[in-house]
Scaffold this active site. Structure first.
Site, PDB file in Angstrom:
ATOM      1  N   GLU A 109      31.997  -2.941  -5.851  1.00 47.68           N
ATOM      2  CA  GLU A 109      32.676  -3.204  -5.567  1.00 47.68           C
ATOM      3  C   GLU A 109      34.188  -3.686  -6.218  1.00 47.68           C
ATOM      4  O   GLU A 109      35.352  -3.321  -5.600  1.00 47.68           O
ATOM      5  CB  GLU A 109      32.607  -4.032  -4.457  1.00 47.68           C
ATOM      6  CG  GLU A 109      33.570  -4.776  -2.735  1.00 47.68           C
ATOM      7  CD  GLU A 109      33.643  -3.577  -2.275  1.00 47.68           C
ATOM      8  OE1 GLU A 109      33.633  -2.224  -2.092  1.00 47.68           O
ATOM      9  OE2 GLU A 109      35.682  -3.503  -1.398  1.00 47.68           O
ATOM     10  N   HIS A 148      37.475 -13.776 -26.159  1.00 49.18           N
ATOM     11  CA  HIS A 148      36.405 -13.447 -26.830  1.00 49.18           C
ATOM     12  C   HIS A 148      34.686 -13.503 -25.773  1.00 49.18           C
ATOM     13  O   HIS A 148      34.501 -13.863 -26.110  1.00 49.18           O
ATOM     14  CB  HIS A 148      35.877 -14.762 -27.861  1.00 49.18           C
ATOM     15  CG  HIS A 148      36.472 -13.928 -29.301  1.00 49.18           C
ATOM     16  ND1 HIS A 148      36.899 -15.218 -30.155  1.00 49.18           N
ATOM     17  CD2 HIS A 148      37.862 -13.355 -29.891  1.00 49.18           C
ATOM     18  CE1 HIS A 148      37.952 -14.870 -31.784  1.00 49.18           C
ATOM     19  NE2 HIS A 148      38.732 -13.761 -30.796  1.00 49.18           N
TER      20      HIS A 148
END
Lengths: 247, 247, 247, 247
Positions: free
Chosen positions: C143, C120
């Site tokens: 990246e 969650h």
């Protein structure tokens, strides 16, 4: 090891332990900040101070400076060959006292403090930046303010005394002093602020951090936590356009 | 186990230990980033480097690559059957060196570094995004800057040397280089930045992270902590409309 | 105790261990979320799944459900009296399987996953709220994207296969499905999303959280960490007016 | 030590353990907040309550107050010389009950709670500040709401009973009461709010924090975690201009 040597409530042990906690809180990263504790119970004239430049989260109790008030260095970690020295350091390492030592001593001498904490908390720095044109930080009507001491000047002795706790509707006022290139040069303005604000148990240093003290190490810790909580909340309130002092 | 084998201050032990710390700081999650330490005290030509692609917080000291400067791989974790290998890996796992190995080696060879740290810190990435049109990150007048080294080129040797610490009013300037699809292709621009900015002990990589080095592992750690603190503060200052360089 | 019984790399042990880590990351507080691991090495048809409603940070390895693929429950923590049961629970407690069990099974059956993670995470929820009118979340040129797998449909087998890693300039696209009142009712739309997005190793659920899977537990963990890092960064970029997909 | 004396699931042990966890979450820093647990299984009329003013993260199980419902103090940590007292305290220290004791007792007496939690969570305080002109906090259509209990008044007994869990599309409504200078003066308005909002398992206190209770300690912990998650998310949603209640 050396914790056994000193016992769990010895000032040197507690400095080492609290530095770890403060490191995890982001208050003394990059070797910034420091802690000092007076041996209130046993030798009230003796103060222990963390050394300069060492990773605060890796300090051993053996690495503290010992100072006799008002300010004579009794012992340095360099004195005693039998001390357990920090494993990171070369054999010939010369410990240096914290540059903020005279500031800690000011809190002891002017306020009878039992412990002094200096952090580079980003909440403290941001509070001085958001209010860069102000020389005071003020905040009221937050429950956490009740964790702070109600301080008053005793008219007979002239000393600042704790007479209770601040109230919810009180305004916490912290002086903000300007930073200087060399930390020891803060001493005079810090002392002026301490004298000018008898109700404050902390002084903010612009673009630098905060000095907090209390009647013993646990009170200093609680005041520091409560003030940092309040400064963090203040920044959020400011960003949401909520006034810090309720009218 | 293998910590006993190497001792607490062996480079392989320290890489393993610091990777856990850095993981908890969010700097090397998802196997990103890495650490390398040169054995400054005992074998100054020998460098230990973390392997690629392994959960950084679960590295054992036995899993490091050993490189002889300027860049010959002496030992890989694949060589030695008796090494304690990471429990997560299949028996036939072939360790690979970090793609940033040539970048670490550049710091050793160009700057005589004692340790190099590479993180994907979000503070570093955000700093390069907020100033996406700039090739330098600059910040001044914050106390934490004093944790960084004052570096100067020695005119006789041509080498960059540490001559003290930065001052409060100094401006920290970090070069920002553009990211490349393959990490090893950063080598050339990183080297150019290192040469062009003799006063910097770190290089930001746009949309990627940061490289930080220092004269030994503890200094590299302190510089990395101090710079990350400053970048985090800079982002907050920027969001509050506060200039990063004080006029 | 039961970790000794199962060994450190047994799926039941790892679920228990990773739930503690995920709890500390704020991903499974309030008993939300869950983890499931397939015993890829020893019994590739057997899947271990955390129980429902238990404090995720206090699970013992003895408290897992065991399911045989495609979906037959072989064992519940209620079956075996000798199992070490969670100390918090009354003696007659009846363990229930996670409501997300059919969603985990979908990842195993449709993608040959080795482990599935459901959190969650607030970063996941915020990403679906900031782009509430979108059914995809897209991000490129960071990246950390390289930590994610490059997935392709094998034309002969029709199966999705990992052919390498994503590149820096690739766009990560995660489908967002709408939440339903009952978690098991997500199964169909989750399966549709998995089929429609063969390049994705995760599915966001609006106002709810995220499902992430990988070829084994460590890859699933890395993908989850990398995606959460990217979602956290994306929210910061959005708040600073920076486009998530570079043109 | 005293954990062995009481056993791992004794209310006194659990208060001590949870206070450490809550301290790390920033919910009870500066000695703020507190926890109380009723001995539901063994002595359902007996309630354990943390003392006032002590560092919450350093409490030992021996330092609790014991109260018999509806409100008679049976035992204080001052009574028993053999108790292991907090090492930080002077020998003659007099423990005081939390100022919020009557508020905890209100939850026990009006709602048959098994445990009550009071925190100074900044998310709770900010929620009351962002909606300073409102006396209710409302939020809907977030999965985490399902961690909260569906409460209904039993028409026969007049008591509030848990009849299930809230649904995804339900609106969580928490009353906000105004803070008072003295915490015990909150009792009346807290009781009014508890009566007026039978569907709520928590009450927000403006500029102060939150009270959360549940049918036992683990449920209270889960409700507190879920509500804090929702409040944190709500603040982020508000800052991004996203409505808290979906239309």
């Amino acid at each position: 090891m050396s914790e056994e040597k000193y016992g769990p409530n010895h000032p040197a042990t507690l400095i080492s332990e609290l530095c770890k906690l403060f490191y995890n809180n982001g208050w003394v990263t990059g070797t910034g900040g420091g802690i000092s504790i007076r041996d209130v119970e046993n030798q009230p004239n003796i103060v222990y101070i963390a050394p300069s430049g060492i990773q605060k989260e890796r300090l051993s109790p053996d690495e503290m400076f010992v100072v006799e008030l008002p300010g004579k260095i009794l012992q340095t970690p360099n004195d005693d060959e039998s001390r357990k020295r920090n494993l990171d350091l070369p054999d010939n390492y010369q410990y240096k006292p914290l540059a903020c030592t005279p500031l800690f001593l000011s809190c002891y001498n002017l306020r009878d403090a039992g412990a002094c904490i200096h952090t580079h908390s980003q909440n403290a720095v941001m509070a001085t930046l958001i209010f860069e044109d102000k020389v005071e930080f003020s905040m009221s009507h937050i429950e956490q303010i009740k964790a702070l001491p109600q301080l008053e000047v005793n008219r007979e002795t002239g000393k600042v005394e704790k007479v209770g706790s601040m109230q919810f509707f009180d305004t916490m006022v912290l002086p903000i002093i300007e930073n200087t290139p060399h930390e020891e040069d803060l001493t005079e303005t810090l002392q002026e602020a301490i004298v000018k604000y008898p109700g404050a148990t902390a002084v903010l240093v612009r673009r630098h951090g905060i000095y907090v003290w209390g009647e013993n190490v646990w009170k200093a810790k609680v005041y520091n936590e409560a003030i940092d909580y309040l400064l963090e909340l203040a920044i959020k309130m400011h960003q949401n356009g909520i006034a810090l002092v309720k009218k």
